[in-house]
Design an enzyme around this catalytic site. Sequence first.
Site, PDB file in Angstrom:
ATOM      1  N   LEU A  66       0.993  -1.377   0.021  1.00 19.21           N
ATOM      2  CA  LEU A  66      -0.156  -0.033  -0.032  1.00 19.21           C
ATOM      3  C   LEU A  66       0.775   1.215  -0.085  1.00 19.21           C
ATOM      4  O   LEU A  66       1.901   1.157   0.827  1.00 19.21           O
ATOM      5  CB  LEU A  66      -1.017  -0.037   1.382  1.00 19.21           C
ATOM      6  CG  LEU A  66      -1.820  -1.155   1.325  1.00 19.21           C
ATOM      7  CD1 LEU A  66      -2.855  -0.896   2.485  1.00 19.21           C
ATOM      8  CD2 LEU A  66      -2.450  -1.613   0.228  1.00 19.21           C
ATOM      9  N   GLY A 111       1.294  -5.077   1.336  1.00 19.78           N
ATOM     10  CA  GLY A 111       0.003  -5.306   0.366  1.00 19.78           C
ATOM     11  C   GLY A 111       0.786  -5.974  -0.744  1.00 19.78           C
ATOM     12  O   GLY A 111      -0.244  -6.733  -1.650  1.00 19.78           O
ATOM     13  N   ASN A 135       4.665  -7.611   6.676  1.00 19.62           N
ATOM     14  CA  ASN A 135       5.739  -6.920   7.786  1.00 19.62           C
ATOM     15  C   ASN A 135       4.930  -5.440   8.535  1.00 19.62           C
ATOM     16  O   ASN A 135       5.471  -5.088   9.238  1.00 19.62           O
ATOM     17  CB  ASN A 135       6.976  -6.404   6.787  1.00 19.62           C
ATOM     18  CG  ASN A 135       6.281  -5.137   5.818  1.00 19.62           C
ATOM     19  OD1 ASN A 135       5.502  -5.455   5.129  1.00 19.62           O
ATOM     20  ND2 ASN A 135       7.105  -4.177   5.880  1.00 19.62           N
ATOM     21  N   GLU A 136       3.651  -5.567   8.445  1.00 19.78           N
ATOM     22  CA  GLU A 136       2.988  -4.633   9.156  1.00 19.78           C
ATOM     23  C   GLU A 136       3.167  -4.166  10.528  1.00 19.78           C
ATOM     24  O   GLU A 136       3.415  -3.024  10.789  1.00 19.78           O
ATOM     25  CB  GLU A 136       1.374  -4.911   8.995  1.00 19.78           C
ATOM     26  CG  GLU A 136       0.402  -4.497   7.685  1.00 19.78           C
ATOM     27  CD  GLU A 136       0.852  -5.801   6.714  1.00 19.78           C
ATOM     28  OE1 GLU A 136       1.604  -6.604   6.873  1.00 19.78           O
ATOM     29  OE2 GLU A 136       0.462  -5.583   5.600  1.00 19.78           O
TER      30      GLU A 136
HETATM   31  N1  CO8 Z   1       4.474   3.833   0.020  1.00 14.93           N
HETATM   32  C1  CO8 Z   1       4.882   4.741  -0.510  1.00 14.93           C
HETATM   33  N2  CO8 Z   1       6.371   5.266  -0.680  1.00 14.93           N
HETATM   34  C2  CO8 Z   1       7.134   4.110  -0.803  1.00 14.93           C
HETATM   35  C3  CO8 Z   1       6.753   2.914  -0.504  1.00 14.93           C
HETATM   36  C4  CO8 Z   1       5.380   2.652  -0.055  1.00 14.93           C
HETATM   37  N3  CO8 Z   1       4.875   1.519   0.422  1.00 14.93           N
HETATM   38  N4  CO8 Z   1       7.652   2.156  -0.530  1.00 14.93           N
HETATM   39  C5  CO8 Z   1       8.800   2.723  -1.013  1.00 14.93           C
HETATM   40  N5  CO8 Z   1       8.561   4.043  -1.119  1.00 14.93           N
HETATM   41  C6  CO8 Z   1       9.121   5.150  -1.571  1.00 14.93           C
HETATM   42  C7  CO8 Z   1      10.479   5.510  -1.058  1.00 14.93           C
HETATM   43  O1  CO8 Z   1      10.241   6.236  -0.012  1.00 14.93           O
HETATM   44  C8  CO8 Z   1      11.388   6.129  -1.951  1.00 14.93           C
HETATM   45  O2  CO8 Z   1      10.988   7.549  -1.986  1.00 14.93           O
HETATM   46  P1  CO8 Z   1      12.163   8.245  -2.477  1.00 14.93           P
HETATM   47  O3  CO8 Z   1      12.520   8.051  -3.645  1.00 14.93           O
HETATM   48  O4  CO8 Z   1      11.340   9.951  -2.204  1.00 14.93           O
HETATM   49  O5  CO8 Z   1      13.140   8.463  -1.244  1.00 14.93           O
HETATM   50  C9  CO8 Z   1      11.055   5.464  -3.338  1.00 14.93           C
HETATM   51  O6  CO8 Z   1       9.659   4.803  -2.928  1.00 14.93           O
HETATM   52  C10 CO8 Z   1      11.736   4.427  -3.544  1.00 14.93           C
HETATM   53  O7  CO8 Z   1      12.112   3.226  -2.439  1.00 14.93           O
HETATM   54  P2  CO8 Z   1      13.504   2.596  -1.973  1.00 14.93           P
HETATM   55  O8  CO8 Z   1      14.621   3.653  -2.361  1.00 14.93           O
HETATM   56  O9  CO8 Z   1      13.295   2.123  -0.615  1.00 14.93           O
HETATM   57  O10 CO8 Z   1      13.815   1.406  -3.168  1.00 14.93           O
HETATM   58  P3  CO8 Z   1      14.185  -0.045  -3.141  1.00 14.93           P
HETATM   59  O11 CO8 Z   1      14.352  -0.525  -4.479  1.00 14.93           O
HETATM   60  O12 CO8 Z   1      15.644   0.326  -2.337  1.00 14.93           O
HETATM   61  O13 CO8 Z   1      13.527  -0.838  -2.324  1.00 14.93           O
HETATM   62  C11 CO8 Z   1      11.263  -1.803  -1.471  1.00 14.93           C
HETATM   63  C12 CO8 Z   1      12.340  -1.226  -2.470  1.00 14.93           C
HETATM   64  C13 CO8 Z   1      11.906  -3.092  -1.061  1.00 14.93           C
HETATM   65  C14 CO8 Z   1       9.993  -2.087  -1.749  1.00 14.93           C
HETATM   66  C15 CO8 Z   1      11.456  -0.717  -0.254  1.00 14.93           C
HETATM   67  O14 CO8 Z   1      10.912   0.611  -0.854  1.00 14.93           O
HETATM   68  C16 CO8 Z   1      10.462  -0.997   0.816  1.00 14.93           C
HETATM   69  O15 CO8 Z   1      10.819  -1.679   1.828  1.00 14.93           O
HETATM   70  N6  CO8 Z   1       9.488  -0.342   1.055  1.00 14.93           N
HETATM   71  C17 CO8 Z   1       8.597  -0.488   2.206  1.00 14.93           C
HETATM   72  C18 CO8 Z   1       7.495  -1.595   1.816  1.00 14.93           C
HETATM   73  C19 CO8 Z   1       6.528  -1.407   3.063  1.00 14.93           C
HETATM   74  O16 CO8 Z   1       6.808  -1.642   4.242  1.00 14.93           O
HETATM   75  N7  CO8 Z   1       5.256  -1.309   2.458  1.00 14.93           N
HETATM   76  C20 CO8 Z   1       4.258  -1.466   3.688  1.00 14.93           C
HETATM   77  C21 CO8 Z   1       3.041  -0.528   3.073  1.00 14.93           C
HETATM   78  S1  CO8 Z   1       1.580  -1.059   4.320  1.00 14.93           S
HETATM   79  C22 CO8 Z   1       0.749  -2.219   3.802  1.00 14.93           C
HETATM   80  O17 CO8 Z   1       0.864  -2.451   2.413  1.00 14.93           O
HETATM   81  C23 CO8 Z   1      -0.348  -2.887   4.228  1.00 14.93           C
HETATM   82  C24 CO8 Z   1      -1.037  -1.947   5.252  1.00 14.93           C
HETATM   83  C25 CO8 Z   1      -2.406  -2.539   6.168  1.00 14.93           C
HETATM   84  C26 CO8 Z   1      -2.893  -1.416   6.858  1.00 14.93           C
HETATM   85  C27 CO8 Z   1      -3.709  -1.795   7.989  1.00 14.93           C
HETATM   86  C28 CO8 Z   1      -3.713  -0.721   9.087  1.00 14.93           C
HETATM   87  C29 CO8 Z   1      -4.939  -1.101   9.700  1.00 14.93           C
END
Ligand code: CO8
Length: 260
Positions: A66, A111, A135-136
């Site tokens: 997400l 997500g 990993n939430e």
């Molecule tokens: N949302 C928004 N922006 C993101 C996300 C995301 N999920 N993931 C990465 N970005 C952004 C980064 O901040 C970065 O931004 P910027 O260029 O401005 O610095 C850009 O995208 C590129 O990211 P990376 O440099 O980190 O790229 P890598 O290729 O090194 O890594 C990964 C890619 C492995 C995907 C890494 O970005 C990562 O681990 N991202 C986070 C993933 C994550 O933890 N997602 C969880 C989202 S929550 C969800 O999906 C379920 C929620 C359920 C809600 C329940 C509530 C009740």
Amino acid sequence: TAPKIKVDFDQTAGVSIMTLQNPPVNSLSLDFLTEFCSALEKLEMDKSCRGVILTSGQPKVFSAGLDIMEMYGKSPERCGEFWRAVQEMWLKLYSSNMVIIAAINGSSPAGGCLMSMTCDYRIMADNPRYSIGLNETQLGIVAPFWFKETMVNTVGHRTTEIALQLGQLYSPTEALDIGLVDKLVPEDQIIATATQTMTKWLAVPDHARQITKSMMRKPTIDKLMSKREPDIQNFVSFITKDPIQKSLGLYLAMLKKRKS
Ligand code: CO8
């Protein structure tokens, strides 16, 4: 604006490849989810399309899950609209009559993992740098009951209990071990393998396979269908709380810092 989903339909095989292309990391924003659902709906209505292969057009990432920006500093109304779209994506994928195979050619947290788990079969690139999992808890948030049940339906109760509490991300080898993915292949063979696997699945008569799929998944689908509104309310009241917003803020800052 450029389309966020590319659909390549092979008429002879009856199979579409849906390529996710929402740079940089295929995060699931409201716009992306809306476009994805309408593309999937179109294929679902098209009787000549019997199978879908889901893959990423971005390097190293299948989907980052997400879009955190959709949950950070947004109004309750907007959060509700977003959550309805997340539910819609899950419902459409999990209840699809088509065979859906995930060709996971990069990392697939949260997500992204959910999306993969809605598929009938998961093939992942064997690159040890990639990871997959829900990993939430590591973001200080809680995977909703239907995320949890999708994982229980995929890897079983005990493994899910450990995975969810720790917010564990698994390497491809570990993911194969616990049954979170079904097969590992070198990245350059992932689409060929998905296509071969699809042929095997499509050899089964559609009606028998579809009824069987529905029998396996119906209890979980019915549960969300009957609880959509309270689930939205629950999400909105949780995500807009100050301490939760604070955790998300810290996590975002960590993501940015990790980069430099
Ligand atoms: N949302 C928004 N922006 C993101 C996300 C995301 N999920 N993931 C990465 N970005 C952004 C980064 O901040 C970065 O931004 P910027 O260029 O401005 O610095 C850009 O995208 C590129 O990211 P990376 O440099 O980190 O790229 P890598 O290729 O090194 O890594 C990964 C890619 C492995 C995907 C890494 O970005 C990562 O681990 N991202 C986070 C993933 C994550 O933890 N997602 C969880 C989202 S929550 C969800 O999906 C379920 C929620 C359920 C809600 C329940 C509530 C009740």
